[in-house]
Design an enzyme around this catalytic site. Structure first.
Site, PDB file in Angstrom:
ATOM      1  N   SER A  22       0.831  -1.215   0.000  1.00  0.00           N
ATOM      2  CA  SER A  22       0.000   0.000   0.000  1.00  0.00           C
ATOM      3  C   SER A  22       0.858   1.255   0.000  1.00  0.00           C
ATOM      4  CB  SER A  22      -0.865   0.050   1.262  1.00  0.00           C
ATOM      5  OG  SER A  22      -1.729  -1.028   1.312  1.00  0.00           O
ATOM      6  N   HIS A  53      -4.302  -0.125  -4.787  1.00  0.00           N
ATOM      7  CA  HIS A  53      -3.774  -1.304  -5.482  1.00  0.00           C
ATOM      8  C   HIS A  53      -4.228  -1.298  -6.950  1.00  0.00           C
ATOM      9  CE1 HIS A  53      -2.022  -3.396  -2.037  1.00  0.00           C
ATOM     10  NE2 HIS A  53      -3.047  -2.971  -1.333  1.00  0.00           N
ATOM     11  N   HIS A  75      -5.386  -9.855  -0.379  1.00  0.00           N
ATOM     12  CA  HIS A  75      -5.223 -10.146   1.046  1.00  0.00           C
ATOM     13  C   HIS A  75      -6.226 -11.175   1.547  1.00  0.00           C
ATOM     14  CE1 HIS A  75      -3.883  -6.025   0.204  1.00  0.00           C
ATOM     15  NE2 HIS A  75      -2.988  -6.204   1.144  1.00  0.00           N
ATOM     16  N   TYR A  77      -7.902 -10.786   4.137  1.00  0.00           N
ATOM     17  CA  TYR A  77      -9.070 -10.068   4.679  1.00  0.00           C
ATOM     18  C   TYR A  77     -10.093  -9.702   3.602  1.00  0.00           C
ATOM     19  CZ  TYR A  77      -6.523  -5.738   3.365  1.00  0.00           C
ATOM     20  OH  TYR A  77      -5.845  -4.757   2.697  1.00  0.00           O
ATOM     21  N   GLU A  78      -9.736  -9.887   2.322  1.00  0.00           N
ATOM     22  CA  GLU A  78     -10.724  -9.665   1.266  1.00  0.00           C
ATOM     23  C   GLU A  78     -11.581 -10.910   1.050  1.00  0.00           C
ATOM     24  OE1 GLU A  78      -9.072  -7.235  -2.159  1.00  0.00           O
ATOM     25  OE2 GLU A  78      -7.240  -7.664  -1.043  1.00  0.00           O
ATOM     26  N   ALA A 105       3.162  -2.197   4.074  1.00  0.00           N
ATOM     27  CA  ALA A 105       2.963  -1.139   5.057  1.00  0.00           C
ATOM     28  C   ALA A 105       2.686  -1.831   6.386  1.00  0.00           C
ATOM     29  CB  ALA A 105       1.781  -0.276   4.659  1.00  0.00           C
ATOM     30  N   MET A 197      -0.863  -6.938   7.583  1.00  0.00           N
ATOM     31  CA  MET A 197      -1.895  -7.905   7.165  1.00  0.00           C
ATOM     32  C   MET A 197      -1.543  -8.592   5.847  1.00  0.00           C
ATOM     33  SD  MET A 197      -5.211  -5.551   7.969  1.00  0.00           S
ATOM     34  CE  MET A 197      -5.239  -4.434   9.384  1.00  0.00           C
ATOM     35  N   SER A 198      -0.264  -8.724   5.569  1.00  0.00           N
ATOM     36  CA  SER A 198       0.122  -9.360   4.293  1.00  0.00           C
ATOM     37  C   SER A 198       1.408 -10.157   4.485  1.00  0.00           C
ATOM     38  CB  SER A 198       0.320  -8.276   3.225  1.00  0.00           C
ATOM     39  OG  SER A 198       1.440  -7.477   3.547  1.00  0.00           O
ATOM     40  N   ASN A 221       2.756   3.929  10.723  1.00  0.00           N
ATOM     41  CA  ASN A 221       2.038   4.424  11.916  1.00  0.00           C
ATOM     42  C   ASN A 221       2.521   3.661  13.153  1.00  0.00           C
ATOM     43  OD1 ASN A 221       0.281   2.282  10.320  1.00  0.00           O
ATOM     44  ND2 ASN A 221      -0.137   1.998  12.498  1.00  0.00           N
ATOM     45  N   HIS A 233      -6.516   4.211   6.937  1.00  0.00           N
ATOM     46  CA  HIS A 233      -5.846   3.723   5.730  1.00  0.00           C
ATOM     47  C   HIS A 233      -5.206   4.894   4.982  1.00  0.00           C
ATOM     48  CE1 HIS A 233      -4.883   0.960   2.570  1.00  0.00           C
ATOM     49  NE2 HIS A 233      -5.646   1.555   1.672  1.00  0.00           N
TER      50      HIS A 233
HETATM   51  N1  HPA Z   1      -1.696  -2.846  11.817  1.00  0.00           N
HETATM   52  C1  HPA Z   1      -1.917  -3.750  10.843  1.00  0.00           C
HETATM   53  N2  HPA Z   1      -1.646  -3.521   9.574  1.00  0.00           N
HETATM   54  C2  HPA Z   1      -1.142  -2.333   9.234  1.00  0.00           C
HETATM   55  C3  HPA Z   1      -0.890  -1.339  10.199  1.00  0.00           C
HETATM   56  C4  HPA Z   1      -1.187  -1.614  11.556  1.00  0.00           C
HETATM   57  O1  HPA Z   1      -1.003  -0.790  12.463  1.00  0.00           O
HETATM   58  N3  HPA Z   1      -0.376  -0.271   9.520  1.00  0.00           N
HETATM   59  C5  HPA Z   1      -0.318  -0.615   8.223  1.00  0.00           C
HETATM   60  N4  HPA Z   1      -0.778  -1.864   8.035  1.00  0.00           N
END
Ligand code: HPA
Length: 255
Positions: A22, A53, A75, A77-78, A105, A197-198, A221, A233
């Site tokens: 991302s 994406h 992902h 989660y999709e 990310a 998450m990847s 973050n 996001h």
């Molecule tokens: N948690 C999970 N996935 C992420 C985060 C996070 O803080 N930041 C970017 N992808």
């Protein structure tokens, strides 16, 4: 079905592929149409519906090295399976790729790993409960999954460039919700430095195919509860764009 796409990548002659996470698309200049392969052309490869994406491979370059960029990953989660989200990795291996760089990310769990910096993945925790190898026979050694010799080269290059490159453990969760503060404390105590998450399923698939692997997390973050701000996001995409330049420099030096 995708024999034509496989042949195009083979003819291009790249050995290295980079999966862009991302917000990291600016690593690729706007490609000519004939340098792109939409994911629709690849058998079994679902398209990501997530903002940021593009869902295509780009036949590009970093420095003098020919590189296939994957712009867009799918992902868990999709709603896809671990097998489905790794179809792109199997495609790349069939197309002659031998070295894979996964980028993502991630949220930082480590007090010294500031948002905006990069972490080279030394190892991972697969906390998704899923594996792309499920149902296959045999067991895969995941010791040194992230190539130690490649890591050493990147560490040296970062030093030469005076670029801050952390090293640590990536925890891969299923999402799509961000973690709770309690989960963040748990991840920290499990030995994770960053969370995302990847990546983990792709890493497993890549190693099962014998690809040399590297991974980089762009820390976008602080993980939940470590800072007052809430997670979005949008924040993740913005931080990725600025950091992409730094990774570009590093890759150019090593590749
Ligand atoms: N948690 C999970 N996935 C992420 C985060 C996070 O803080 N930041 C970017 N992808």
């Amino acid at each position: 079905m995708d024999a034509f796409a496989v042949e195009r990548v083979r003819e291009y002659g790249a050995e290295i592929a980079i999966v862009l996470g991302s917000g990291l698309y600016s690593l690729v200049q706007q490609p000519a149409r004939d340098r792109t392969i939409p994911y629709q052309e690849i058998a079994d490869l679902p398209r990501s519906g997530v903002k940021g994406h593009a869902n295509r491979f780009v036949l590009g370059e970093i420095g003098k090295a020919r590189v296939v960029f994957a712009q867009g990953r799918v992902h868990l989660y999709e709603g896809y399976s671990a097998r489905e989200i790794t179809a792109g990795i199997r495609f790349l291996a069939r197309a002659g790729i031998t070295r894979l760089i996964l980028t993502n990310a991630a949220g930082s769990l480590h007090p010294d790993f500031l948002p905006g910096s990069w972490m080279m993945i030394a190892d991972h925790l697969n906390l998704t409960g899923a594996s792309p190898l499920s149902g296959e026979s045999g067991f895969l050694d995941m010791t040194d999954a992230y190539s130690p010799s490649w890591r050493e080269q990147f560490a040296r290059a970062a030093q030469a460039l005076d670029l801050k490159l952390h090293r640590g453990v990536y925890a891969g969760l299923r999402g799509p919700q961000y973690e709770t503060p309690a989960e963040v404390r748990m991840l920290r105590s499990l030995g994770a430095d960053v969370v995302g998450m990847s990546t983990v399923c792709e890493a497993i698939q890549a190693r099962a195919l014998g690809l040399d692997l590297s991974g980089f997390s762009c820390l976008t973050n602080w993980a939940a509860g470590l800072h007052k701000t809430s997670l979005s996001h949008q924040e993740v995409l913005k931080a990725g764009d600025a950091a992409a330049r730094a990774l570009g420099q590093l890759l150019e030096k090593v590749l």
